[in-house]
Design an enzyme around this catalytic site. Structure first.
Site, PDB file in Angstrom:
ATOM      1  N   CYS A 117       0.777  -1.239   0.000  1.00  0.00           N
ATOM      2  CA  CYS A 117       0.000   0.000   0.000  1.00  0.00           C
ATOM      3  C   CYS A 117       0.813   1.297   0.000  1.00  0.00           C
ATOM      4  O   CYS A 117       0.729   2.095  -0.930  1.00  0.00           O
ATOM      5  CB  CYS A 117      -0.937   0.017   1.206  1.00  0.00           C
ATOM      6  N   HIS A 127      -2.553   6.733   4.531  1.00  0.00           N
ATOM      7  CA  HIS A 127      -1.494   5.737   4.701  1.00  0.00           C
ATOM      8  C   HIS A 127      -0.119   6.216   4.230  1.00  0.00           C
ATOM      9  O   HIS A 127       0.677   5.439   3.713  1.00  0.00           O
ATOM     10  CB  HIS A 127      -1.873   4.425   3.986  1.00  0.00           C
TER      11      HIS A 127
END
Length: 492
Positions: free
Chosen positions: A69, A125
């Site tokens: 990610c 993130h």
């Protein structure tokens, strides 16, 4: 200046007739979404809205992302390889005080310079241990979503490192009004609200990184009922989650049309990494999984669409990497790359005109912090180190490349739910493949072509000489949400 430059770009780029305004950009990211998880790749999953957008646009079939990610998101928004940002090792965990460096300006920063209104709805993130690393300090006018990498879809809570707290924010204010509401619905509704309230005097950049379809497997039952024909429970739940996300994309498309923004909108869709086969995803026919450097972990699912694209139905085979979006979009709208050092290339002409891609190499990563595997077989580059490189048609993997199995399509009679406890017993730490001839990576050439291995290792050594140190400090217990009212957020 922006209007004039964009008009010239349209003339040169074959996008559409002359437009007086830069396009609205809606950039959608699906989380942990595999190559075989979208309808138009022959999947049993149903994605009518995504399929229609792709059919009306250009499918990117030689497009690559990163295997996990944070690296993909950092490269998308900055254009910088992770070896140049210190983010070589894993994802950014909740209590690790690291982030995308402030000197790396984001796509939102650069789009704001040319008049865009910028919004992020969904997953960040990219670090949050200090407020200056959070979205509204990195070029976004607004943020609605979560800072960490995963959480409960309904409660929006996350447990990590012995700590537990809410991770849902409206800008930097804790947002608990969505408790009990499915995140895909909440993100879609906020995206629609942004579109409906957007004033046409300035272009819109809407970055929409959905939580879907990352684990945990959660979805309203009405969606799961549509997929009772799928026997494997993980795959059935995953299919239902995909359907909910696809419905959201369709609703956003309709809102763009009803709001009057559609005619000058560019839609971009991408995954962030390969599907998580242990949680219902599938990357068939490719080898590997999320977090793997085999093709199943890095083969992108991507397309561009919207009325700005005037060559519908094209399947594009030009080599492209997620880091290319940054220079491509900034140049497209007449922005400036001053103050940035993108590793990506401007590939707009390659996308819309099928011009030969300026890219012939991808350095996926070099991670000296990951556990070593075996003994080095070279003095040029330490092959016990986890690394991956594509150069021309060849791809080399060193160290531990991750899960190395081929997981068949779930409709195959040979399909079995993958074993999450699987660990390769092999000490092999060099693999070489000709991706053009062997995209499924079934024929390892490392023994038969030592001269190519040596050339590729020299390329890795050259890239390694440009790498910055890994920035992955130990866990800081001051991250504890209980110190901030039970909410995950900046703690330094």
């Amino acid at each position: 200046m922006v209007v004039r430059l964009f008009g010239l770009l349209l003339l040169c780029g074959g996008v559409s007739s002359i437009s007086q305004d830069p396009p609205n950009i809606v950039f959608i990211v699906a989380d942990d979404y595999g190559y075989n998880d979208i309808g138009y790749h022959g999947s049993e999953l149903k994605t009518p809205n995504l399929d229609k957008l792709a059919k009306d646009g250009i499918k990117l079939e030689n497009y690559y992302v990163q295997p996990i990610c944070s690296p993909t998101r950092s490269q998308l928004l900055s254009g910088r390889y992770q070896i140049h940002t210190g983010l070589q090792h894993g994802v950014i965990m909740p209590c690790v005080p690291t982030a995308l460096p402030l000197e790396d300006r984001t796509m939102a920063d650069k789009l704001k310079e040319v008049g865009y209104k910028t919004h992020i709805v969904g997953k960040w993130h990219l670090g949050f241990y200090k407020e200056e690393y959070t979205p509204t300090k990195r070029g976004f006018d607004s943020f609605f979503g979560y800072l960490l990498g995963s959480e409960d879809y309904y409660t929006h809570m996350r447990a990590e490192s012995g700590f537990y707290g809410l991770d849902f924010h409206d800008n930097l204010k804790p947002h608990n009004q969505s408790y009990g509401r499915y995140s895909a619905f909440e993100f879609t509704k906020r995206a629609q609200s942004i579109i409906e309230s957007h004033k046409k005097g300035s272009p819109l950049f809407l970055y929409l990184p959905y939580q879907s379809v990352h684990a945990p497997l959660q979805v309203p039952g009405i969606y799961e009922e549509k997929f009772q024909f799928i026997k494997d429970r993980n795959r059935r739940m995953f299919a239902a989650m995909v359907a909910a996300m696809d419905e959201g994309v369709g609703n956003i498309t309709e809102t763009l049309k009803s709001s009057g923004l559609w005619d000058n909108t560019l839609i971009i869709f991408t995954n962030d990494n390969g599907g998580q086969v242990f949680a219902g995803g599938n990357n068939a026919p490719y080898r590997g999984n999320k977090a793997s450097y085999f093709e199943g972990g890095v083969k992108g699912v991507g397309f561009v669409s919207g009325p700005v694209i005037k060559t519908p139905g094209v399947i594009n085979q030009q080599l492209m990497h997620v880091s290319d979006w940054f220079p491509t979009l900034i140049n497209l709208v007449g922005g400036s790359l001053n103050g940035t050092k993108p590793d990506g290339y401007d590939v707009w002409s390659s996308i819309v005109n099928n011009a030969t891609s300026p890219r012939d190499e991808i350095i996926y990563n070099i991670d000296p912090k990951s556990p070593r595997k075996g003994k080095s077989v070279s003095t040029v580059f330490d092959t016990s180190v986890q690394a991956a490189l594509r150069f021309g048609d060849y791809k080399i993997l060193t160290g531990d490349p991750g899960y190395d199995k081929w997981v068949p399509e779930p409709t195959s009679p040979f399909y079995l739910t993958p074993n999450q406890d699987y660990v390769s017993s092999s000490d092999q730490n060099v693999y070489l493949f000709n991706i053009a001839k062997d995209p499924e990576e079934r024929n390892d050439l490392s023994q038969s072509h030592p001269e190519i291995v040596d050339m590729m290792l020299q390329r890795l050594a050259k890239w390694n000489a440009t790498a910055v140190p890994v920035n992955y400090p130990p866990i800081d217990k001051n991250c504890d949400p209980s110190l901030r009212g039970g909410v995950w957020g900046p703690w330094m």
